[in-house]
Design an enzyme around this catalytic site. Sequence first.
Site, PDB file in Angstrom:
ATOM      1  N   LYS A 229      16.834   3.680   2.119  1.00  0.00           N
ATOM      2  CA  LYS A 229      17.478   3.454   3.415  1.00  0.00           C
ATOM      3  C   LYS A 229      18.588   2.415   3.213  1.00  0.00           C
ATOM      4  O   LYS A 229      18.450   1.239   3.569  1.00  0.00           O
ATOM      5  CB  LYS A 229      16.432   2.950   4.416  1.00  0.00           C
ATOM      6  CG  LYS A 229      16.835   3.109   5.861  1.00  0.00           C
ATOM      7  CD  LYS A 229      15.894   2.379   6.778  1.00  0.00           C
ATOM      8  CE  LYS A 229      14.653   3.158   7.128  1.00  0.00           C
ATOM      9  NZ  LYS A 229      13.797   2.427   8.103  1.00  0.00           N
TER      10      LYS A 229
ATOM     11  N   LYS B  44       0.809  -1.203   0.000  1.00  0.00           N
ATOM     12  CA  LYS B  44       0.000   0.000   0.000  1.00  0.00           C
ATOM     13  C   LYS B  44       0.856   1.274   0.000  1.00  0.00           C
ATOM     14  O   LYS B  44       0.370   2.343  -0.355  1.00  0.00           O
ATOM     15  CB  LYS B  44      -0.894   0.033   1.260  1.00  0.00           C
ATOM     16  CG  LYS B  44      -1.880  -1.069   1.389  1.00  0.00           C
ATOM     17  CD  LYS B  44      -2.658  -0.849   2.708  1.00  0.00           C
ATOM     18  CE  LYS B  44      -3.492  -2.060   3.046  1.00  0.00           C
ATOM     19  NZ  LYS B  44      -4.162  -1.880   4.357  1.00  0.00           N
ATOM     20  N   GLY B  45       2.080   1.167   0.465  1.00  0.00           N
ATOM     21  CA  GLY B  45       2.872   2.351   0.799  1.00  0.00           C
ATOM     22  C   GLY B  45       3.003   3.402  -0.284  1.00  0.00           C
ATOM     23  O   GLY B  45       3.142   4.587   0.018  1.00  0.00           O
TER      24      GLY B  45
ATOM     25  N   GLU C 217       7.970   3.054  -5.905  1.00  0.00           N
ATOM     26  CA  GLU C 217       8.005   2.514  -4.539  1.00  0.00           C
ATOM     27  C   GLU C 217       8.188   3.656  -3.547  1.00  0.00           C
ATOM     28  O   GLU C 217       8.881   4.638  -3.837  1.00  0.00           O
ATOM     29  CB  GLU C 217       9.158   1.492  -4.458  1.00  0.00           C
ATOM     30  CG  GLU C 217       9.401   0.881  -3.108  1.00  0.00           C
ATOM     31  CD  GLU C 217       8.242   0.052  -2.567  1.00  0.00           C
ATOM     32  OE1 GLU C 217       7.155   0.621  -2.417  1.00  0.00           O
ATOM     33  OE2 GLU C 217       8.441  -1.132  -2.251  1.00  0.00           O
ATOM     34  N   ASP C 218       7.592   3.517  -2.378  1.00  0.00           N
ATOM     35  CA  ASP C 218       7.754   4.571  -1.366  1.00  0.00           C
ATOM     36  C   ASP C 218       9.119   4.493  -0.692  1.00  0.00           C
ATOM     37  O   ASP C 218       9.794   5.499  -0.532  1.00  0.00           O
ATOM     38  CB  ASP C 218       6.619   4.511  -0.328  1.00  0.00           C
ATOM     39  CG  ASP C 218       6.447   3.123   0.270  1.00  0.00           C
ATOM     40  OD1 ASP C 218       6.615   2.134  -0.465  1.00  0.00           O
ATOM     41  OD2 ASP C 218       6.145   3.019   1.470  1.00  0.00           O
TER      42      ASP C 218
ATOM     43  N   PHE D 217      12.640   4.125  12.150  1.00  0.00           N
ATOM     44  CA  PHE D 217      11.348   3.625  11.674  1.00  0.00           C
ATOM     45  C   PHE D 217      10.499   4.817  11.237  1.00  0.00           C
ATOM     46  O   PHE D 217      10.194   5.709  12.024  1.00  0.00           O
ATOM     47  CB  PHE D 217      10.625   2.811  12.747  1.00  0.00           C
ATOM     48  CG  PHE D 217       9.522   1.982  12.148  1.00  0.00           C
ATOM     49  CD1 PHE D 217       9.769   0.696  11.692  1.00  0.00           C
ATOM     50  CD2 PHE D 217       8.244   2.512  11.984  1.00  0.00           C
ATOM     51  CE1 PHE D 217       8.763  -0.058  11.086  1.00  0.00           C
ATOM     52  CE2 PHE D 217       7.237   1.768  11.388  1.00  0.00           C
ATOM     53  CZ  PHE D 217       7.502   0.481  10.950  1.00  0.00           C
TER      54      PHE D 217
ATOM     55  N   ASP E 218       3.349   3.160   7.001  1.00  0.00           N
ATOM     56  CA  ASP E 218       2.543   2.864   8.188  1.00  0.00           C
ATOM     57  C   ASP E 218       3.347   2.210   9.305  1.00  0.00           C
ATOM     58  O   ASP E 218       4.477   1.748   9.102  1.00  0.00           O
ATOM     59  CB  ASP E 218       1.412   1.904   7.823  1.00  0.00           C
ATOM     60  CG  ASP E 218       1.917   0.465   7.640  1.00  0.00           C
ATOM     61  OD1 ASP E 218       2.923   0.266   6.935  1.00  0.00           O
ATOM     62  OD2 ASP E 218       1.324  -0.460   8.229  1.00  0.00           O
TER      63      ASP E 218
ATOM     64  N   ARG F 195      -0.491   6.400   7.907  1.00  0.00           N
ATOM     65  CA  ARG F 195      -0.295   6.567   6.458  1.00  0.00           C
ATOM     66  C   ARG F 195      -0.759   7.943   5.986  1.00  0.00           C
ATOM     67  O   ARG F 195      -0.293   8.452   4.970  1.00  0.00           O
ATOM     68  CB  ARG F 195      -1.087   5.497   5.683  1.00  0.00           C
ATOM     69  CG  ARG F 195      -0.557   4.081   5.829  1.00  0.00           C
ATOM     70  CD  ARG F 195      -1.185   3.184   4.773  1.00  0.00           C
ATOM     71  NE  ARG F 195      -1.097   1.769   5.105  1.00  0.00           N
ATOM     72  CZ  ARG F 195      -0.071   0.979   4.810  1.00  0.00           C
ATOM     73  NH1 ARG F 195       0.955   1.457   4.165  1.00  0.00           N
ATOM     74  NH2 ARG F 195      -0.083  -0.291   5.142  1.00  0.00           N
TER      75      ARG F 195
ATOM     76  N   ASP G 135      14.110  -0.534   1.700  1.00  0.00           N
ATOM     77  CA  ASP G 135      14.704  -0.770   3.016  1.00  0.00           C
ATOM     78  C   ASP G 135      15.677  -1.947   2.881  1.00  0.00           C
ATOM     79  O   ASP G 135      16.806  -1.768   2.410  1.00  0.00           O
ATOM     80  CB  ASP G 135      13.533  -1.054   3.977  1.00  0.00           C
ATOM     81  CG  ASP G 135      13.932  -1.061   5.432  1.00  0.00           C
ATOM     82  OD1 ASP G 135      14.873  -1.779   5.792  1.00  0.00           O
ATOM     83  OD2 ASP G 135      13.295  -0.372   6.246  1.00  0.00           O
TER      84      ASP G 135
HETATM   85  C1  PRP Z   1       6.949  -1.533   3.003  1.00  0.00           C
HETATM   86  C2  PRP Z   1       7.213  -0.426   1.997  1.00  0.00           C
HETATM   87  C3  PRP Z   1       7.954  -1.128   0.897  1.00  0.00           C
HETATM   88  C4  PRP Z   1       8.686  -2.232   1.622  1.00  0.00           C
HETATM   89  C5  PRP Z   1      10.145  -1.872   1.733  1.00  0.00           C
HETATM   90  O1  PRP Z   1       5.840  -2.245   2.601  1.00  0.00           O
HETATM   91  O2  PRP Z   1       6.014   0.150   1.556  1.00  0.00           O
HETATM   92  O3  PRP Z   1       7.074  -1.702  -0.061  1.00  0.00           O
HETATM   93  O4  PRP Z   1       8.109  -2.332   2.929  1.00  0.00           O
HETATM   94  O5  PRP Z   1      10.824  -2.805   2.535  1.00  0.00           O
HETATM   95  P1  PRP Z   1      11.952  -3.789   2.023  1.00  0.00           P
HETATM   96  O6  PRP Z   1      12.896  -2.999   1.151  1.00  0.00           O
HETATM   97  O7  PRP Z   1      12.610  -4.219   3.311  1.00  0.00           O
HETATM   98  O8  PRP Z   1      11.322  -4.933   1.305  1.00  0.00           O
HETATM   99  P2  PRP Z   1       5.069  -3.282   3.574  1.00  0.00           P
HETATM  100  O9  PRP Z   1       5.583  -4.661   3.292  1.00  0.00           O
HETATM  101  O10 PRP Z   1       5.163  -2.790   5.002  1.00  0.00           O
HETATM  102  O11 PRP Z   1       3.591  -3.182   3.058  1.00  0.00           O
HETATM  103  P3  PRP Z   1       2.699  -1.856   2.880  1.00  0.00           P
HETATM  104  O12 PRP Z   1       3.300  -1.081   1.717  1.00  0.00           O
HETATM  105  O13 PRP Z   1       1.344  -2.370   2.580  1.00  0.00           O
HETATM  106  O14 PRP Z   1       2.761  -1.063   4.166  1.00  0.00           O
END
Ligand code: PRP
Length: 176
Positions: free
Chosen positions: A131, A43-44, A99-100, A152, A159, A165, A103
């Site tokens: 990051k 969703k991010g 992508e938001d 974080f 979120d 969000r 990580d």
């Molecule tokens: C979060 C964020 C990225 C992902 C990044 O999504 O929106 O899509 O984590 O992390 P990574 O590089 O360690 O894979 P999440 O899985 O929390 O789902 P969401 O977008 O629905 O909140």
Amino acid sequence: MNSESRPEVLISSNEIAATVDRLAAEIRRDYLGKDPLLLGILKGSFMFMADLIRLLDFPLEVEFVRLSSYGRGTESSGKMNVVQGLRSTVKGRDVLVVEDIVDTGLTVAYLMEYLSKKRPALLKLCALLDKPSRRRVPVSIDYIGITVPDKFLVGYGLDCDEKYRNLPDVCILEGE
Ligand code: PRP
């Protein structure tokens, strides 16, 4: 936010807007006239996608996939969960993944590999936040917004347990 205290602002909405402006200009240079497919990861990315495409003044398509690796916690489980799959045809298309935050890199690494097998004409990645200190797999980001510290983060689509969000700024959630 009800009884919760408002977290500390790391990146203000004004700084986000200036960054989205810059990214849109860079993307425009490469994708103008290509009728690209912009593919957001839910969703991010929903808020970033909405702001970004308003600045792209040429024909394009928008699609979303929903991947999740965090569940309800704050640490990546490392196991990708495809909640909603891709419906558009990717073969031969000029694709931009939106992508938001990158990580550990597990989410985009998984998706980029999945998409490259479908033989797009062009496949690039745009991430508002990067990051790098948390990376577990190498990821090449073509359009990077802002490099962020190992905190974080919530807000502007990000979120914690589905909350925050809707914050207009990217904020640090202490104690996570
Ligand atoms: C979060 C964020 C990225 C992902 C990044 O999504 O929106 O899509 O984590 O992390 P990574 O590089 O360690 O894979 P999440 O899985 O929390 O789902 P969401 O977008 O629905 O909140």
